[in-house]
Motif scaffolding. Structure first.
Motif, mmCIF file in Angstrom:
data_model
loop_
_atom_site.group_PDB
_atom_site.id
_atom_site.type_symbol
_atom_site.label_atom_id
_atom_site.label_comp_id
_atom_site.label_asym_id
_atom_site.label_seq_id
_atom_site.Cartn_x
_atom_site.Cartn_y
_atom_site.Cartn_z
ATOM 1 N N HIS A 46 27.056 24.308 11.035
ATOM 2 C CA HIS A 46 25.876 23.551 11.453
ATOM 3 C C HIS A 46 24.856 23.681 10.325
ATOM 4 O O HIS A 46 24.478 24.790 9.954
ATOM 5 C CB HIS A 46 25.286 24.115 12.744
ATOM 6 N N ILE A 47 24.389 22.562 9.780
ATOM 7 C CA ILE A 47 23.475 22.587 8.644
ATOM 8 C C ILE A 47 22.109 22.075 9.079
ATOM 9 O O ILE A 47 21.990 21.002 9.673
ATOM 10 C CB ILE A 47 24.008 21.713 7.491
ATOM 11 N N ASP A 48 21.074 22.855 8.784
ATOM 12 C CA ASP A 48 19.699 22.447 9.057
ATOM 13 C C ASP A 48 19.011 22.196 7.712
ATOM 14 O O ASP A 48 18.836 23.119 6.924
ATOM 15 C CB ASP A 48 18.976 23.551 9.834
ATOM 16 N N ILE A 49 18.654 20.944 7.454
ATOM 17 C CA ILE A 49 18.011 20.604 6.176
ATOM 18 C C ILE A 49 16.560 20.174 6.382
ATOM 19 O O ILE A 49 15.963 19.519 5.539
ATOM 20 C CB ILE A 49 18.777 19.481 5.452
ATOM 21 N N THR A 50 15.981 20.603 7.515
ATOM 22 C CA THR A 50 14.628 20.162 7.870
ATOM 23 C C THR A 50 13.622 20.414 6.762
ATOM 24 O O THR A 50 12.813 19.557 6.421
ATOM 25 C CB THR A 50 14.173 20.875 9.159
ATOM 26 N N MET A 71 24.659 18.035 10.868
ATOM 27 C CA MET A 71 23.687 18.262 9.805
ATOM 28 C C MET A 71 22.348 17.771 10.352
ATOM 29 O O MET A 71 22.169 16.577 10.584
ATOM 30 C CB MET A 71 24.070 17.511 8.532
ATOM 31 N N TYR A 72 21.438 18.690 10.588
ATOM 32 C CA TYR A 72 20.247 18.403 11.368
ATOM 33 C C TYR A 72 18.998 18.308 10.490
ATOM 34 O O TYR A 72 18.821 19.067 9.546
ATOM 35 C CB TYR A 72 20.048 19.487 12.432
ATOM 36 N N TYR A 73 18.137 17.362 10.872
ATOM 37 C CA TYR A 73 16.927 17.105 10.103
ATOM 38 C C TYR A 73 15.760 16.956 11.064
ATOM 39 O O TYR A 73 15.838 16.212 12.049
ATOM 40 C CB TYR A 73 17.105 15.827 9.280
ATOM 41 N N GLY A 74 14.676 17.673 10.790
ATOM 42 C CA GLY A 74 13.477 17.548 11.608
ATOM 43 C C GLY A 74 12.637 16.388 11.136
ATOM 44 O O GLY A 74 12.018 16.451 10.080
ATOM 45 N N MET A 75 12.614 15.322 11.923
ATOM 46 C CA MET A 75 11.945 14.091 11.497
ATOM 47 C C MET A 75 10.476 14.141 11.899
ATOM 48 O O MET A 75 10.064 13.583 12.921
ATOM 49 C CB MET A 75 12.656 12.887 12.112
ATOM 50 N N SER A 76 9.684 14.849 11.079
ATOM 51 C CA SER A 76 8.274 15.043 11.417
ATOM 52 C C SER A 76 7.497 13.731 11.396
ATOM 53 O O SER A 76 6.455 13.601 12.041
ATOM 54 C CB SER A 76 7.637 16.036 10.444
ATOM 55 N N LYS A 111 11.108 15.136 16.120
ATOM 56 C CA LYS A 111 12.442 15.048 16.726
ATOM 57 C C LYS A 111 13.496 15.576 15.761
ATOM 58 O O LYS A 111 13.460 15.313 14.560
ATOM 59 C CB LYS A 111 12.751 13.600 17.090
ATOM 60 N N ILE A 112 14.455 16.325 16.281
ATOM 61 C CA ILE A 112 15.585 16.807 15.493
ATOM 62 C C ILE A 112 16.718 15.786 15.598
ATOM 63 O O ILE A 112 17.175 15.466 16.699
ATOM 64 C CB ILE A 112 16.094 18.178 15.987
ATOM 65 N N VAL A 113 17.148 15.252 14.447
ATOM 66 C CA VAL A 113 18.219 14.249 14.463
ATOM 67 C C VAL A 113 19.448 14.805 13.756
ATOM 68 O O VAL A 113 19.339 15.576 12.801
ATOM 69 C CB VAL A 113 17.773 12.936 13.778
ATOM 70 N N ASN A 114 20.604 14.421 14.248
ATOM 71 C CA ASN A 114 21.878 14.846 13.658
ATOM 72 C C ASN A 114 22.340 13.772 12.678
ATOM 73 O O ASN A 114 22.609 12.634 13.074
ATOM 74 C CB ASN A 114 22.925 15.049 14.753
ATOM 75 N N LEU A 115 22.430 14.137 11.404
ATOM 76 C CA LEU A 115 22.819 13.184 10.367
ATOM 77 C C LEU A 115 24.323 13.183 10.101
ATOM 78 O O LEU A 115 24.775 12.587 9.125
ATOM 79 C CB LEU A 115 22.079 13.510 9.062
ATOM 80 N N SER A 153 30.892 8.316 5.171
ATOM 81 C CA SER A 153 31.515 8.626 3.878
ATOM 82 C C SER A 153 33.020 8.844 4.043
ATOM 83 O O SER A 153 33.821 8.408 3.213
ATOM 84 C CB SER A 153 30.873 9.877 3.275
ATOM 85 N N LYS A 154 33.404 9.504 5.134
ATOM 86 C CA LYS A 154 34.834 9.720 5.392
ATOM 87 C C LYS A 154 35.542 8.393 5.649
ATOM 88 O O LYS A 154 36.679 8.191 5.209
ATOM 89 C CB LYS A 154 35.010 10.648 6.589
ATOM 90 N N TRP A 155 34.873 7.501 6.387
ATOM 91 C CA TRP A 155 35.454 6.177 6.629
ATOM 92 C C TRP A 155 35.707 5.463 5.302
ATOM 93 O O TRP A 155 36.773 4.868 5.102
ATOM 94 C CB TRP A 155 34.522 5.333 7.495
ATOM 95 N N ILE A 156 34.713 5.525 4.411
ATOM 96 C CA ILE A 156 34.838 4.844 3.113
ATOM 97 C C ILE A 156 36.005 5.429 2.324
ATOM 98 O O ILE A 156 36.851 4.707 1.798
ATOM 99 C CB ILE A 156 33.528 4.978 2.314
#
Length: 438
Positions: free
Chosen positions: A105-109, A139-144, A186-190, A197-200
């Motif tokens: 689980h990656i937090d890049i906030t 991969m989580y990002y805090g969308m301030s 809000k915390i969003v999962n990227l 990218s895997k699809w590509i």
């Protein structure tokens, strides 16, 4: 937890936060040293030991199976190539800390812009090269910038008490409570970005190399999949298996089935809707062909285009054999008929005929000699090709395919059964020696 940050990242806040979460007493002297030293650069990473210990204490509290092996990793700002490469080296150290079966689980906030890019590349590295068998859960990002006003503090999982002070001091949320309400980012999962990218990558692997195992798995795990898209995933996997084992008759049949499936209206679901044109280009290339020999020749060209020369030469030989069976009206799927037709190529050297027919026979002998050497891992001796370096065979593969295509359409080749008759072929036919290498 692996915490990645620069020397003056919020290590002080981390220590305060996790110490309070575990109801431990803050070491005020350590806190002062931490505040002073983290403003300097560089410093000994052991300065952060108590920060990491506070995190491990909390992890053990919420999960007694925690191993107490969190790490802090100091990064450069990444302002030039040298610093970027130093950061990459630090990121790569994480791989050695991972174990097969780990869920990530990656937090890049609070990360610098370059850090999420590096994290993305490392995950691509691990997964693409199958370096470790791990699973990326999010991969989580805090969308301030997209804040919502909530009535209660506990919805962000911070206990009441000291953490209210942090909110008021703008250390965590960044905004003071307004009218008793707290704006929360809000915390969003990227993770969907990584999935795209895997699809590509998996679509590229399928249409260029016949490796559709990745895209088949993506379809299987896609929440938008229905019965027809799941069937498509199975077809792609079947085509991949048939491509790799080079079963040409079955392969042609499955490509046609996949082409029909892609033209079904219900197939336009999720990301399949957007990669469908690419998949159709692939299936249309082979489905539009009228005969088995055309299919095998075009498949040989596709293999050669994608540098799979061994499969390419096998298909070239099968294509010219199939074409000759079609000229003589023989069943192309009957092995005895195919062996019989081979005699026609020996007669092209004996019978007075056109330049095209002679070249047609020579083309079979040359490609078949190379095919036999490939089939026997170059251990078989063929005097005509022994002195030719392997890279020459690679260089000539495309010209062999081009020459074969021209001859397939030559009027002289169409008249071949009138010059070298089936009766002549049967008279000169010698059944293959079962003990002889073919």
């Amino acid at each position: 937890m692996f915490l990645l940050g620069t020397s003056n990242s919020g290590w002080v806040q981390l220590y305060e936060h996790f110490t309070e979460l575990t109801n431990e007493t803050l070491d005020i002297e350590y806190l002062k040293i931490l505040e002073q030293e983290t403003k300097k650069e560089p410093y000994d990473i052991r300065l952060l030991d108590k920060v990491i210990k506070s995190i491990d204490t909390w992890l053990y509290k919420v999960n007694s199976s925690s191993k107490n092996n969190s790490k802090a990793i100091l990064l450069k700002y990444g302002i030039d190539n040298e610093e970027l490469m130093e950061n990459f080296s630090e990121f790569m150290k994480i791989i050695d800390l991972l174990e097969d079966g780990d869920e990530i689980h990656i937090d890049i906030t609070h990360a610098f812009r370059s850090i999420p890019v590096f994290m993305y590349l490392i995950l691509e590295f691990i997964e693409t090269l199958n370096y470790k068998k791990i699973k990326l859960c999010g991969m989580y990002y805090g969308m301030s910038e997209a804040r919502t006003v909530f009535d209660k503090v506990d919805i962000i999982d911070y206990p009441v008490g000291e953490n209210i002070r942090k909110l008021e001091n703008e250390r965590i949320i960044g905004d003071k409570p307004k009218n008793g309400k707290i704006p929360v980012g809000k915390i969003v999962n990227l993770k969907p970005i990584l999935d795209i990218s895997k699809w590509i990558r998996s679509t590229h692997d399928f249409i260029n190399y016949g490796n559709g195992y990745g895209i088949s798995t993506m379809i299987e795990n896609d929440v938008n999949s229905n019965e027809i898209t799941l069937t498509l995933g199975v077809k792609i996997k079947d085509i991949s298996n048939l491509t790799n084992i080079n079963f040409l008759v079955e392969l042609r049949h499955e490509i046609k089935n996949m082409n029909s499936l892609l033209n079904t209206p219900d197939i336009d679901r999720g990301i399949i809707k957007y990669i469908k044109p690419i998949l159709l280009d692939f299936t249309n290339r082979f489905s539009r062909l009228d005969t088995d020999s055309e299919f095998q020749l075009d498949l040989a060209k596709w293999y050669i285009e994608n540098k799979r020369y061994g499969h390419g030469y096998i298909c070239l030989v099968e294509a010219i054999l199939t074409k000759t069976c079609e000229l003589y009206g023989e069943n192309v799927e009957n092995l005895n008929n195919r062996n019989l037709i081979k005699s026609a190529f020996f007669l092209t050297k004996k019978v007075k005929t056109s330049v095209d027919i002679k070249k047609y026979g020579d083309l079979f002998h040359e490609t078949n000699s190379i095919r036999k050497k490939i089939a026997h891992a170059s251990f078989i001796s063929e005097s005509s090709i022994d002195k030719i370096p392997y890279n020459r065979h690679i260089e000539k593969a495309q010209s062999y395919a081009d020459d074969m295509e021209k001859l397939f359409n030559s009027p002289n080749i169409q008249s071949m059964p009138n010059i070298i008759t089936i009766e002549m072929i049967k008279r000169n036919y010698k059944p293959p020696n079962k003990n002889k290498r073919r």
